[in-house]
Design an enzyme around this catalytic site. Structure first.
Site, PDB file in Angstrom:
ATOM      1  N   GLY A  72       9.427  -6.346  -6.830  1.00 35.64           N
ATOM      2  CA  GLY A  72       8.844  -6.638  -5.525  1.00 35.64           C
ATOM      3  C   GLY A  72       9.831  -6.597  -4.376  1.00 35.64           C
ATOM      4  O   GLY A  72       9.700  -7.338  -3.399  1.00 35.64           O
ATOM      5  N   ASN A 126      12.268   4.581   1.190  1.00 30.74           N
ATOM      6  CA  ASN A 126      11.303   4.347   0.113  1.00 30.74           C
ATOM      7  C   ASN A 126       9.901   4.402   0.696  1.00 30.74           C
ATOM      8  O   ASN A 126       9.457   3.467   1.361  1.00 30.74           O
ATOM      9  CB  ASN A 126      11.577   2.987  -0.525  1.00 30.74           C
ATOM     10  CG  ASN A 126      10.563   2.634  -1.602  1.00 30.74           C
ATOM     11  OD1 ASN A 126       9.699   3.435  -1.947  1.00 30.74           O
ATOM     12  ND2 ASN A 126      10.662   1.432  -2.135  1.00 30.74           N
ATOM     13  N   CYS A 129       6.185   2.198  -0.528  1.00 28.82           N
ATOM     14  CA  CYS A 129       5.735   0.889  -0.051  1.00 28.82           C
ATOM     15  C   CYS A 129       4.318   0.970   0.505  1.00 28.82           C
ATOM     16  O   CYS A 129       3.961   1.953   1.165  1.00 28.82           O
ATOM     17  CB  CYS A 129       6.665   0.388   1.051  1.00 28.82           C
ATOM     18  SG  CYS A 129       8.369   0.160   0.547  1.00 28.82           S
TER      19      CYS A 129
END
Length: 316
Positions: A72, A126, A129
């Site tokens: 997470g 990234n 997400c």
């Protein structure tokens, strides 16, 4: 002596091997095992605008050929992370910072802080997400969203911008082209595959988050196929990753068209896998008679095409 040097955007790497983000922290745990300067680059863990506690446990589960993780994006936030990144200033290898966020503003905030950190040589974005402003759909699943995000971030920095692609899409080549059109200097792929595990004794999912990202040897054939597809679709360098645990694995990705490779889950099994892979690539080039690693990048495509020419058919 074969030349292992490769170029990724504005970065010159002494060799094509680096750790994958999220599997190397900030290098502190691995420094006792080897000189981090032996790496082509150091890739630090995902960094968000604010501190993130991550998901509740259980967050890891071993699989027959890899692992599931639902960490997470646990990290101290960009203000704290920048000091850890500064500590890598003289490590002897470029530092690539993985940047994560749940909105365009969050990505912008991280880069705004890191622009003042000289040690941060490049950003790996990234895009797996979830975009909270678009109903939770991941940024990396829509080519138009990818292109717009990359354009926005490109306007903020002259540093090398690498976009990390999710494999959990229908057409990864289309996403890759959108990132290139938006101004990406390079791409990295693949991120983890979505998976889950169930405990037959408790009759409940093992991970508290229900699902997690699958990595390790199990994903290598999928990753290799996607790297082949993407390197045919774009004209920017690709960093291949997914299930690499040896020099032979790394060479396969290079032959498929990757300019460099990143090693993830294998670091948990063998903390010296990265420098061992560098040595193995060097040995392979010597044994095969190549003077540069550049000579083997995409070579499998050329050999495949030769087969098509010989039989009179078209290979795609």
């Amino acid at each position: 002596m074969p030349d292992l040097t490769v170029k990724i955007g504005q970065l010159t790497l002494k060799n094509p091997v680096m750790p994958a983000s999220g599997c190397f922290g900030y290098g502190e745990e691995y420094a006792p095992f080897f000189d981090l300067g032996r790496l082509g680059a150091v890739v630090v863990k995902g960094t968000t605008a604010e501190p993130c506690a991550g998901n509740p446990p259980v967050r890891l589960a071993e699989t027959p050929a890899g692992m599931l993780n639902a960490i997470g994006l646990q990290n101290p936030g960009v203000e704290a992370a920048k000091e850890k990144i500064r500590a890598l200033q003289n490590v002897g290898a470029p530092v690539i910072v993985n940047v994560a966020g749940h909105s365009v503003e969050q990505y912008r905030a991280v880069i705004a802080v890191l622009e003042e950190v000289e040690a941060a040589a490049a950003y790996e974005i990234n895009i797996s997400c979830p975009n909270v402003k678009a109903g939770g759909m991941a940024f990396g699943t829509d080519p138009a969203v990818v292109s717009a995000l990359v354009k926005e971030l490109r306007s903020l920095t002259d540093k090398t911008l690498i976009i990390k692609l999710s494999p959990n899409v229908t057409d990864i080549a289309g996403i890759a082209k959108a990132a290139e059109e938006g101004g990406a200097d390079a791409l990295s792929l693949i991120n983890t595959l979505l998976g889950m595990a169930i405990d037959t004794h408790t009759k409940r999912p093992v991970l508290a988050n229900l699902t997690g990202g699958l990595s390790g040897p199990a994903v290598k054939p999928v990753a290799l196929r996607m790297v082949w597809q993407v390197t045919e679709a774009v004209n920017i360098p690709v960093i291949g990753m997914g299930g690499i645990s040896s020099a032979q694995d790394a060479v396969e990705f290079l032959l498929a068209g990757a300019t460099a490779v990143a090693i993830g889950a294998a670091n948990f099994v063998n903390p010296t896998v990265c420098p061992e892979t560098v040595q193995g690539i060097h040995r392979y080039l010597e044994e095969e008679g190549y003077s540069s690693v550049q000579e083997i990048v995409g070579l499998a495509k050329k050999e495949w095409q030769k087969t098509g020419d010989e039989c009179g058919c078209v290979k795609k």
